[in-house]
Design a protein around this motif. Structure first.
Motif: not given
Length: 501
Positions: A52-56, A110-114, A144-149
């Protein structure tokens, strides 16, 4: 009935007949690792916080990091610091840290995507309600970056766990409770596949009778009356109760009470095979826990999404792979050992038994089909499928193409035409289908796939029975997240080249 002493190793002596039956059978020590599941979940929280920190931070630099603006807006600096907490909190709300959703299966991803969708919706509602003007570029990059990573990081983290399971480390120490035949079958199945985390350390049978299956059974610790004692002696942390009439509801409840004192996991194995957990729910009716089984997702909007995903994915992959396709076509046409057409066409059976023409790069000599009969007795697989590890009909270029599955690339055209999917059961020949028993025809209710569970689980090294079981598992439990996970695993399987011949 003879029982065995607890411990990691099984001592063999002449006064222990049940144990002596295991002589020559490879017994892998299952070392206890108490508390590893809790540590795994806590490390996931830390991993998600870092993601989360890297994505933000990436969103902050990409959106506001131009040379024209020497300082970042203070409100977005604060948002960047708060984003990891919001991300991990959203994952917790979506139960992405519950142990029943971790370790195996695609439910975790799936829960990460949700969570990504939920956080996007929450920010949109929050900014609208309080009239906040959030930079859309920041949000579009960060979530989206946080989700994919995060999906990628969790997948790699799980792979590390699976490798430790393959070494016999961090396994659940399991006592099986059931009849000899059921215990032997379950032991064989669990030892064949290491990605479940269950290490069989012993069993409890209804009596001393082993039905002539002693060699296939794990060490016997006693009868049904001594399950709690067997757990204590073996150092087990999990009890799996197989289907048997002796253990009714009242007996199972008493066993649960006994195991509760030492926090031992109790698993009741259903006789329902190849059905994933998201299709089953427990519905209590007058105090009776009824297992409700949902029908598989064979129709409806989810299948329309899969069709769109297939067509768009195939078009994108064909565009990106165009130079590779051209180079391979030239190598097949003019390569050593088998000059001729570059594309091999063969009739296969598709959805609902419809025939279609499958395209592959030719990997054999031109007259390969004519030479098949003389090689029939050299088949390296069981069942209807013909495979040889060193097939003399395969050309040097074809052997290289098979190793990296490049011969399958023209099937992207089949996907684009709608004959196949990116992921699905293996496309069979008509003569294979003619020999199918009734249950096996179930795999024809969906489109065949360019890749599938059979591809990422061993390819040609699988037995005929195992490959069919994997195809049926896919048909019964399909989800879009499963497709994405299989596509990701396909790349790894192709690089390893395991089972490719």
């Amino acid at each position: 009935m003879q029982t065995i002493d607890p411990g990691w190793d099984v001592g063999l002596s002449d006064d222990k007949p049940e144990v002596n039956a295991l002589r020559g059978q490879q017994i892998r020590a299952v070392a206890p690792h108490p508390g590893w599941r809790g540590r795994y979940a806590r490390r996931l929280v830390l991993l998600d916080w870092v993601v989360g920190l890297v994505a933000a931070a990436s969103a902050l630099f990409l959106r506001f990091g131009s040379s024209d603006i020497p300082l970042f807006p203070q409100e977005y600096l604060l948002l960047t610091l708060l984003f990891p907490l919001a991300w991990t909190g959203t994952l917790a709300i979506n139960r992405a840290y519950e142990q029943r959703h971790l370790f195996v299966g695609t439910d975790e991803y799936a829960r990460v995507f949700r969570s990504g969708l939920g956080l996007t919706a929450t920010l949109a509602i929050f900014s609208f309600a309080f009239d906040l003007r959030l930079a859309r570029g920041y949000v579009i990059i960060a979530i989206p970056l946080a989700t994919v990573v995060d999906v990628t990081a969790r997948y790699l983290f799980r792979r590390m766990l699976h490798r430790s399971w393959a070494r016999g480390d961090r396994l659940h120490r399991v006592i099986l409770v059931g009849h000899a035949r059921a215990v032997a079958d379950t032991t064989r199945q669990l030892r064949h596949e290491s990605h479940h985390g269950l290490g069989i350390v012993g069993a409890c049978l209804p009596s001393a009778t082993t039905d002539g299956l002693s060699a296939a059974l794990p060490p016997i610790y006693g009868t049904f009356d001594g399950v709690a004692a067997a757990v204590s002696r073996s150092g087990a942390d999990t009890v799996v109760v197989l289907s048997c009439p002796e253990i009714d509801g009242a007996a199972l409840r008493r066993l649960a009470w006994q195991l509760e004192r030492d926090d031992i996991d109790l698993i009741v194995a259903s006789t329902l095979v190849d059905v994933a957990g998201d299709r089953t729910t427990i519905r209590p009716v007058e105090g009776l826990p009824m297992l409700h089984v949902e029908h598989p997702r064979l129709k409806g909007s989810s299948r329309l999404v899969k069709a769109a995903f297939d067509r768009v994915g195939a078009l994108l992959l064909l565009t990106l792979a165009a130079p590779v396709l051209a180079a391979v076509a030239l190598a097949v046409m003019f390569g050593p050992g088998g000059r001729g057409p570059s594309v091999f066409r063969q009739e296969r059976v598709g959805k609902d038994g419809r025939l279609f023409v499958l395209y592959k790069f030719r990997t054999m000599v031109v007259n390969a089909e004519a030479r098949l009969q003389e090689l029939r007795n050299l088949n390296d697989t069981d069942g209807e499928l013909f495979k040889m590890r060193k097939d003399p009909r395969v050309t040097p270029v074809g052997r290289w193409l098979r190793r990296f599955s490049l011969d399958e690339l023209p099937q992207l055209v089949n996907v684009l035409k709608g004959d196949m999917s990116l992921v699905g059961p293996r496309p069979p020949l008509a003569k294979e289908v003619a020999g199918y028993p009734a249950d096996m025809r179930r795999r024809l209710v969906v489109k065949p796939g360019l890749t599938g569970l059979w591809q990422v689980s061993g390819r040609s090294d699988l037995s005929w029975e195992e490959s069919i079981r994997l195809d049926l598992t896919y048909v019964e439990n399909w989800t879009l997240s499963m497709d994405i996970a299989i596509l990701a695993r396909t790349a790894s399987a192709v690089v390893r080249s395991s089972g490719a011949y």
